[in-house]
Design a protein around this motif. Structure first.
Motif, PDB file in Angstrom:
ATOM      1  N   VAL A 171      40.174  33.986  53.066  1.00 53.63           N
ATOM      2  CA  VAL A 171      39.892  32.583  52.762  1.00 53.63           C
ATOM      3  C   VAL A 171      40.796  32.136  51.620  1.00 53.63           C
ATOM      4  N   PRO A 172      41.464  30.989  51.749  1.00 51.00           N
ATOM      5  CA  PRO A 172      42.336  30.528  50.653  1.00 51.00           C
ATOM      6  C   PRO A 172      41.584  30.454  49.331  1.00 51.00           C
ATOM      7  N   LEU A 173      42.234  30.845  48.272  1.00 47.32           N
ATOM      8  CA  LEU A 173      41.605  30.853  46.954  1.00 47.32           C
ATOM      9  C   LEU A 173      40.996  29.493  46.632  1.00 47.32           C
ATOM     10  N   MET A 202      32.650  35.808  45.984  1.00 53.00           N
ATOM     11  CA  MET A 202      33.860  35.010  46.055  1.00 53.00           C
ATOM     12  C   MET A 202      35.091  35.900  46.221  1.00 53.00           C
ATOM     13  N   ALA A 203      35.120  37.005  45.513  1.00 52.84           N
ATOM     14  CA  ALA A 203      36.246  37.931  45.629  1.00 52.84           C
ATOM     15  C   ALA A 203      36.318  38.516  47.036  1.00 52.84           C
ATOM     16  N   GLU A 236      45.612  37.425  38.435  1.00 55.71           N
ATOM     17  CA  GLU A 236      45.528  35.996  38.166  1.00 55.71           C
ATOM     18  C   GLU A 236      44.435  35.339  39.009  1.00 55.71           C
ATOM     19  N   GLU A 237      44.291  35.786  40.251  1.00 56.54           N
ATOM     20  CA  GLU A 237      43.276  35.202  41.127  1.00 56.54           C
ATOM     21  C   GLU A 237      41.870  35.559  40.646  1.00 56.54           C
ATOM     22  N   VAL A 238      41.691  36.769  40.128  1.00 63.15           N
ATOM     23  CA  VAL A 238      40.384  37.128  39.580  1.00 63.15           C
ATOM     24  C   VAL A 238      40.028  36.207  38.422  1.00 63.15           C
ATOM     25  N   ARG A 289      27.710  37.281  38.139  1.00 65.52           N
ATOM     26  CA  ARG A 289      28.548  38.381  38.601  1.00 65.52           C
ATOM     27  C   ARG A 289      28.392  38.578  40.107  1.00 65.52           C
ATOM     28  N   TYR A 290      27.184  38.356  40.609  1.00 70.29           N
ATOM     29  CA  TYR A 290      26.968  38.492  42.051  1.00 70.29           C
ATOM     30  C   TYR A 290      27.813  37.469  42.806  1.00 70.29           C
ATOM     31  N   GLN A 291      27.813  36.228  42.328  1.00 76.59           N
ATOM     32  CA  GLN A 291      28.625  35.203  42.974  1.00 76.59           C
ATOM     33  C   GLN A 291      30.109  35.538  42.863  1.00 76.59           C
TER      34      GLN A 291
END
Length: 268
Positions: free
Chosen positions: A52-54, A44-45, A26-28, A38-40
Motif C-alpha cells: 500500500v502506498p505510504l 500501518m507498517a 525514513e518511512e518508519v 504502537r499497535y496501530q
C-alpha cells in the motif's frame, strides 16, 4: 510523534526493507508521525510492507511544503508536479479565476492558493474519492465539483478562466503494466491511462480550452519529456499559443498555452 523503543523501530525498518522499501528508516519515521499507538504503528507498517502506498497508509502526502489529505484510491501528488505549480503561480494574480481539472487530492489548487492568495478556486474530478479528498484540502478556499472535465464546472465560468491547470493522465496505455506495483494497483486506471500515446485526455482538455479561458488566459499540463513536442502540437491545433518549461532537478516537463488576448470568438 509516537514514542517507541529503538528496537521496534529497527524491527519495522527491517520489515519494510525486506519488502523492498528503499527508504525504510525514513518511512518508519513518517508512520510514527501518524500512528497513535504502537499497535496501530505495527498495522500501518504491515500495510506498507504489503504494497500500500505510504501516503494512503498515513492519509496524507507532502507536496510543495504542505500536507495534502490523500484517501485510498486517490492519486498521490508527485514531487515533479511542483514545477507545474511554480509555472502556474508565475502567471496567476490575486482574484484570478483558477481551475484545477483532474484535481485528484486538490494539491495543485491548494499549493497555488498558498503562493497567490486571493484566487477564485474551482476544481473537478471524475472520481468521488478524489472529490472527497479535494473538498477536505480546499475547505474554505475553493469549490470542488464532481464530473468529467469541463462538464463538472459551473457554466458561468465559461470564458472567464485565467489559469487552467490540468494534471491529466499521460501514461501510454501499454506502459501502465511497466509501472511499479503500488502505482498500478492502488489507484483507478483512469488516473493513469492517457491512451495510446498518453495524450488523449490532453486533447480533450485542449479542444474545449479556448471556450473556457478568458482572453489571455493560460492552460498548463504536465507531460513526459518525450511527449513535449507532440503535446505542443495538440495545443497549437486547438488555437492556443503554446510553449514548454522544464525542471531538470525535478525531472519535470510542463506544456502551457495562452488563448490570444485578441481572440474575439470567445465562448460559444
Amino acid at each position: 510523534m509516537l514514542e517507541v523503543p529503538p528496537v521496534l523501530v529497527d524491527v519495522l525498518a527491517t520489515r519494510l526493507r525486506e519488502a523492498g522499501c528503499v527508504y525504510a528508516e525514513e518511512e518508519v519515521e513518517v508512520l510514527r508521525q501518524s500512528a497513535r499507538t504502537r499497535y496501530q504503528l505495527r498495522q500501518m507498517a504491515e500495510a506498507r510492507a504489503e504494497g500500500v502506498p505510504l501516503e494512503h497508509v498515513v492519509g496524507w502526502a507532502e507536496f510543495a511544503g504542505l500536507r495534502i489529505p490523500v484517501g485510498p484510491g486517490v492519486f498521490v501528488p508527485r514531487p515533479r508536479t511542483e514545477h507545474l505549480v511554480a509555472v502556474a503561480a508565475g502567471l496567476a494574480r490575486p482574484r484570478d479565476v483558477v481551475v484545477d481539472l483532474c484535481c485528484g487530492s486538490g494539491a495543485l489548487a491548494r499549493a497555488l492558493h498558498e503562493r497567490v492568495p486571493g484566487l477564485v478556486l474551482h476544481a473537478s474530478d471524475v472520481l468521488p474519492a478524489a472529490v472527497h479528498s479535494a473538498r477536505t484540502t480546499l475547505a474554505g478556499i475553493g469549490e470542488v465539483h464532481l464530473g468529467d472535465l469541463y462538464d463538472a464546472l459551473p457554466g458561468d465560468l465559461r470564458g472567464r478562466v485565467d489559469v487552467l491547470v490540468a494534471n491529466v493522465p499521460y501514461v501510454p496505455t501499454a506502459a501502465i503494466a511497466l509501472m511499479p506495483r503500488e502505482a498500478r494497483e492502488h489507484v483507478p486506471p483512469v488516473t493513469l491511462d492517457g491512451g495510446t500515446d498518453g495524450l488523449d485526455v490532453l486533447r480533450r482538455v485542449a479542444a474545449d480550452a479556448p471556450s473556457w479561458l478568458g482572453p489571455g488566459g493560460h492552460l498548463l499540463s504536465e507531460v513526459a519529456e518525450d511527449q513535449v513536442q507532440p503535446a505542443l502540437e495538440v495545443l497549437r491545433r486547438a488555437g492556443l499559443d503554446p510553449r514548454s518549461s522544464s525542471d531538470e532537478e525535478l525531472d519535470a516537463s510542463v506544456v502551457l498555452a495562452r488563448r490570444p488576448a485578441d481572440d474575439v470568438h470567445g465562448p460559444p
